[in-house]
Write a protein that holds these residues in place. Sequence first.
Motif, PDB file in Angstrom:
ATOM      1  N   GLY A  59     -10.695  24.524 -99.673  1.00 44.90           N
ATOM      2  CA  GLY A  59     -11.284  24.380 -98.357  1.00 44.90           C
ATOM      3  C   GLY A  59     -10.285  23.823 -97.380  1.00 44.90           C
ATOM      4  N   TYR A  60     -10.761  23.546 -96.184  1.00 44.45           N
ATOM      5  CA  TYR A  60      -9.899  22.942 -95.172  1.00 44.45           C
ATOM      6  C   TYR A  60     -10.742  22.128 -94.206  1.00 44.45           C
ATOM      7  CZ  TYR A  60     -11.285  26.921 -92.219  1.00 44.45           C
ATOM      8  OH  TYR A  60     -11.989  27.863 -91.519  1.00 44.45           O
ATOM      9  N   GLU A  61     -10.052  21.197 -93.547  1.00 34.22           N
ATOM     10  CA  GLU A  61     -10.648  20.386 -92.490  1.00 34.22           C
ATOM     11  C   GLU A  61      -9.929  20.717 -91.195  1.00 34.22           C
ATOM     12  OE1 GLU A  61     -10.968  15.743 -91.020  1.00 34.22           O
ATOM     13  OE2 GLU A  61     -10.217  16.162 -93.024  1.00 34.22           O
ATOM     14  N   GLY A  62     -10.681  20.850 -90.111  1.00 36.09           N
ATOM     15  CA  GLY A  62     -10.053  21.167 -88.824  1.00 36.09           C
ATOM     16  C   GLY A  62      -9.546  22.591 -88.817  1.00 36.09           C
ATOM     17  N   ASP A  63      -8.231  22.730 -88.673  1.00 36.94           N
ATOM     18  CA  ASP A  63      -7.651  24.079 -88.732  1.00 36.94           C
ATOM     19  C   ASP A  63      -7.300  24.391 -90.192  1.00 36.94           C
ATOM     20  OD1 ASP A  63      -5.245  22.801 -89.353  1.00 36.94           O
ATOM     21  OD2 ASP A  63      -4.467  22.973 -87.332  1.00 36.94           O
ATOM     22  N   GLU A  64      -6.898  25.573 -90.453  1.00 35.77           N
ATOM     23  CA  GLU A  64      -6.673  26.019 -91.827  1.00 35.77           C
ATOM     24  C   GLU A  64      -5.432  25.418 -92.468  1.00 35.77           C
ATOM     25  OE1 GLU A  64      -7.304  30.209 -92.511  1.00 35.77           O
ATOM     26  OE2 GLU A  64      -8.663  30.300 -90.806  1.00 35.77           O
ATOM     27  N   SER A  65      -4.670  24.603 -91.738  1.00 36.53           N
ATOM     28  CA  SER A  65      -3.453  24.023 -92.329  1.00 36.53           C
ATOM     29  C   SER A  65      -3.726  22.731 -93.099  1.00 36.53           C
ATOM     30  CB  SER A  65      -2.406  23.760 -91.237  1.00 36.53           C
ATOM     31  OG  SER A  65      -2.869  22.777 -90.342  1.00 36.53           O
ATOM     32  N   LEU A 116     -20.666  12.922 -83.021  1.00 37.68           N
ATOM     33  CA  LEU A 116     -19.297  13.385 -83.211  1.00 37.68           C
ATOM     34  C   LEU A 116     -19.346  14.901 -83.325  1.00 37.68           C
ATOM     35  CD1 LEU A 116     -16.415  12.245 -83.670  1.00 37.68           C
ATOM     36  CD2 LEU A 116     -16.887  12.304 -86.101  1.00 37.68           C
ATOM     37  N   ASN A 117     -18.560  15.576 -82.539  1.00 39.66           N
ATOM     38  CA  ASN A 117     -18.555  17.037 -82.557  1.00 39.66           C
ATOM     39  C   ASN A 117     -17.124  17.542 -82.642  1.00 39.66           C
ATOM     40  OD1 ASN A 117     -21.398  17.539 -82.223  1.00 39.66           O
ATOM     41  ND2 ASN A 117     -21.145  16.736 -80.157  1.00 39.66           N
ATOM     42  N   GLY A 118     -16.980  18.738 -83.173  1.00 35.92           N
ATOM     43  CA  GLY A 118     -15.680  19.388 -83.187  1.00 35.92           C
ATOM     44  C   GLY A 118     -14.924  19.289 -84.500  1.00 35.92           C
ATOM     45  N   ILE A 119     -15.312  18.376 -85.388  1.00 40.91           N
ATOM     46  CA  ILE A 119     -14.621  18.270 -86.681  1.00 40.91           C
ATOM     47  C   ILE A 119     -15.363  19.148 -87.683  1.00 40.91           C
ATOM     48  CG2 ILE A 119     -13.924  16.743 -88.549  1.00 40.91           C
ATOM     49  CD1 ILE A 119     -13.792  14.480 -86.473  1.00 40.91           C
ATOM     50  N   LYS A 120     -14.649  20.114 -88.231  1.00 35.81           N
ATOM     51  CA  LYS A 120     -15.267  21.077 -89.143  1.00 35.81           C
ATOM     52  C   LYS A 120     -14.618  21.026 -90.518  1.00 35.81           C
ATOM     53  CE  LYS A 120     -16.636  24.082 -85.411  1.00 35.81           C
ATOM     54  NZ  LYS A 120     -16.452  25.316 -84.705  1.00 35.81           N
ATOM     55  N   PHE A 121     -15.441  21.267 -91.531  1.00 33.15           N
ATOM     56  CA  PHE A 121     -14.998  21.372 -92.913  1.00 33.15           C
ATOM     57  C   PHE A 121     -15.443  22.720 -93.448  1.00 33.15           C
ATOM     58  CE2 PHE A 121     -14.777  16.905 -92.304  1.00 33.15           C
ATOM     59  CZ  PHE A 121     -13.930  16.387 -93.275  1.00 33.15           C
ATOM     60  N   LYS A 122     -14.552  23.414 -94.099  1.00 31.89           N
ATOM     61  CA  LYS A 122     -14.861  24.699 -94.721  1.00 31.89           C
ATOM     62  C   LYS A 122     -14.765  24.523 -96.229  1.00 31.89           C
ATOM     63  CE  LYS A 122     -15.128  29.245 -95.232  1.00 31.89           C
ATOM     64  NZ  LYS A 122     -16.085  30.167 -94.768  1.00 31.89           N
ATOM     65  N   PHE A 123     -15.841  24.829 -96.950  1.00 28.56           N
ATOM     66  CA  PHE A 123     -15.876  24.779 -98.406  1.00 28.56           C
ATOM     67  C   PHE A 123     -15.975  26.205 -98.919  1.00 28.56           C
ATOM     68  CE2 PHE A 123     -17.544  20.719 -96.997  1.00 28.56           C
ATOM     69  CZ  PHE A 123     -16.894  19.819 -97.824  1.00 28.56           C
ATOM     70  N   GLU A 143     -19.992  21.406 -89.549  1.00 29.63           N
ATOM     71  CA  GLU A 143     -19.464  20.614 -88.444  1.00 29.63           C
ATOM     72  C   GLU A 143     -20.123  19.235 -88.459  1.00 29.63           C
ATOM     73  OE1 GLU A 143     -18.890  20.743 -83.591  1.00 29.63           O
ATOM     74  OE2 GLU A 143     -20.129  22.254 -84.551  1.00 29.63           O
ATOM     75  N   VAL A 144     -19.311  18.187 -88.307  1.00 25.83           N
ATOM     76  CA  VAL A 144     -19.826  16.829 -88.248  1.00 25.83           C
ATOM     77  C   VAL A 144     -20.588  16.653 -86.936  1.00 25.83           C
ATOM     78  CG1 VAL A 144     -19.248  14.373 -88.258  1.00 25.83           C
ATOM     79  CG2 VAL A 144     -17.863  15.972 -89.595  1.00 25.83           C
TER      80      VAL A 144
END
Length: 139
Positions: A77-83, A64-71, A40-41
């Motif tokens: 991966g994805y940013e935010g939601d999985e779309s 800045l909170n709430g923006i997530k990156f999944k690696f 999370e940023v």
Amino acid sequence: MKTLKYFSFFLFALVLGASVASCSDDDESVDSSAIVGLWEVTWTEGYEYDSENPEYNDEWSEALNGIKFKFNSDGTGYEGDESDTFTWSLEGNRLTIQGGYYTEVSTVLKLTSSELVLEYYDEDDSYKYYEKLTFKRVG
């Protein structure tokens, strides 16, 4: 006089050795498995300068909170939601993220088990953009 000559040579060699040892390699290798997970940023800082559109010029340094990156370990991966998906690769300390319409290459400044710091820079004739993002591991 001979002692002074050798002392001067020794001092020169010592200073030269210290300066070479203190230089760091900008392409230090980062273990790609360490980036796998959910991040999370937490902080962003940077600037945007556009000489053709100065109304868009900006500088920032803020939480800045709430923006997530999944690696994922398979290079997806994805940013935010999985779309909002992307592929990623890590070579040396250069992280490349490719989405549907963009490619960004960032420099990994720091990567620990709990913190990730990325730096991104882009420039052309009339435009400069710089951003440094700090992340915390959340999963």
